[in-house]
Design a protein around this motif. Structure first.
Motif, mmCIF file in Angstrom:
data_model
loop_
_atom_site.group_PDB
_atom_site.id
_atom_site.type_symbol
_atom_site.label_atom_id
_atom_site.label_comp_id
_atom_site.label_asym_id
_atom_site.label_seq_id
_atom_site.Cartn_x
_atom_site.Cartn_y
_atom_site.Cartn_z
ATOM 1 N N VAL A 37 53.037 12.774 39.405
ATOM 2 C CA VAL A 37 53.596 13.828 38.554
ATOM 3 C C VAL A 37 54.493 14.748 39.370
ATOM 4 N N GLU A 38 54.052 15.164 40.557
ATOM 5 C CA GLU A 38 54.867 16.038 41.409
ATOM 6 C C GLU A 38 56.135 15.332 41.881
ATOM 7 N N PRO A 103 50.516 -6.216 29.959
ATOM 8 C CA PRO A 103 51.113 -5.317 30.951
ATOM 9 C C PRO A 103 51.708 -4.088 30.263
ATOM 10 N N GLN A 104 51.869 -3.052 31.043
ATOM 11 C CA GLN A 104 52.414 -1.807 30.514
ATOM 12 C C GLN A 104 53.220 -1.109 31.600
ATOM 13 N N LEU A 105 54.349 -0.537 31.182
ATOM 14 C CA LEU A 105 55.207 0.214 32.084
ATOM 15 C C LEU A 105 55.352 1.623 31.538
ATOM 16 N N LEU A 106 55.133 2.609 32.407
ATOM 17 C CA LEU A 106 55.329 4.006 32.040
ATOM 18 C C LEU A 106 56.360 4.604 32.982
ATOM 19 N N LEU A 107 57.277 5.374 32.423
ATOM 20 C CA LEU A 107 58.265 6.083 33.225
ATOM 21 C C LEU A 107 57.963 7.568 33.156
ATOM 22 N N ILE A 108 57.735 8.161 34.323
ATOM 23 C CA ILE A 108 57.423 9.579 34.445
ATOM 24 C C ILE A 108 58.636 10.261 35.065
ATOM 25 N N LYS A 109 59.109 11.311 34.397
ATOM 26 C CA LYS A 109 60.293 12.031 34.879
ATOM 27 C C LYS A 109 60.089 13.514 34.591
ATOM 28 N N LYS A 110 60.356 14.339 35.598
ATOM 29 C CA LYS A 110 60.187 15.788 35.479
ATOM 30 C C LYS A 110 58.768 16.154 35.018
ATOM 31 N N GLY A 111 57.793 15.392 35.517
ATOM 32 C CA GLY A 111 56.396 15.681 35.248
ATOM 33 C C GLY A 111 55.868 15.162 33.922
ATOM 34 N N GLU A 112 56.702 14.513 33.132
ATOM 35 C CA GLU A 112 56.306 14.037 31.809
ATOM 36 C C GLU A 112 56.569 12.548 31.653
ATOM 37 N N MET A 113 55.754 11.887 30.851
ATOM 38 C CA MET A 113 56.016 10.496 30.533
ATOM 39 C C MET A 113 57.113 10.485 29.462
ATOM 40 N N ILE A 114 58.258 9.869 29.793
ATOM 41 C CA ILE A 114 59.381 9.882 28.856
ATOM 42 C C ILE A 114 59.620 8.528 28.188
ATOM 43 N N HIS A 115 58.980 7.494 28.712
ATOM 44 C CA HIS A 115 59.156 6.165 28.125
ATOM 45 C C HIS A 115 57.973 5.302 28.515
ATOM 46 N N HIS A 116 57.554 4.466 27.592
ATOM 47 C CA HIS A 116 56.573 3.454 27.926
ATOM 48 C C HIS A 116 56.858 2.219 27.100
ATOM 49 N N SER A 117 56.523 1.084 27.660
ATOM 50 C CA SER A 117 56.715 -0.178 26.962
ATOM 51 C C SER A 117 55.632 -1.142 27.420
ATOM 52 N N SER A 118 55.463 -2.196 26.650
ATOM 53 C CA SER A 118 54.465 -3.183 27.014
ATOM 54 C C SER A 118 54.961 -4.576 26.663
ATOM 55 N N HIS A 119 54.305 -5.540 27.230
ATOM 56 C CA HIS A 119 54.559 -6.954 26.996
ATOM 57 C C HIS A 119 56.050 -7.281 27.142
ATOM 58 N N SER A 120 56.640 -7.962 26.183
ATOM 59 C CA SER A 120 58.026 -8.420 26.322
ATOM 60 C C SER A 120 59.043 -7.288 26.221
#
Length: 132
Positions: A37-38, A103-120
């Protein structure tokens, strides 16, 4: 011995593995989530949750690694073996208010989760849209 067995078994988990161009950092401690997060306040951070028991997860991971071409200084990538570190996976779901998937992908930017996706839906090409 698989790719991540070699990677996670090494002394330096933030170095690139010879068989991939993705600079994975092993996510093995729940306290690393605070660091993520930092860090994300300066550099976007990805968490890739992977099930080592799932063929679909392996296929998505391989595709992500094949297409990945983002410069190291533009993003930090954390890899979570969610079978071995299930408590961390559960904390990610709670902390970032996402449903657990693999599977799962999370994108954290400026301390917040701004995008997530899974599988294909996981794509390193699409990931570029969020880090510019």
């Amino acid at each position: 011995m698989g790719l991540f067995d070699k990677l996670l078994g090494s002394n330096s988990s933030d170095k690139k593995d010879a068989s991939t161009n993705v600079p994975w950092i092993a996510l093995e401690n729940i306290n690393q989530l605070n660091d993520i997060v930092e860090l994300s306040k300066e550099t976007p951070v990805v968490i890739f949750k992977h099930s080592t028991r799932c063929g679909i997860s392996r296929m998505v991971l391989n595709g992500f690694e094949r297409e990945f071409d983002i410069e190291d200084d533009k993003i930090k990538l954390y890899f979570l073996d969610l079978i071995q570190f299930r408590k961390i996976s559960n904390e990610i779901a709670t902390r970032f208010n996402v449903w657990h998937e693999s599977p799962q992908l999370l994108l954290i930017k400026k301390g917040e989760m701004i995008h997530h996706s899974s599988h294909s839906s996981i794509s390193s090409i699409r990931l570029k849209e969020f880090i510019v």
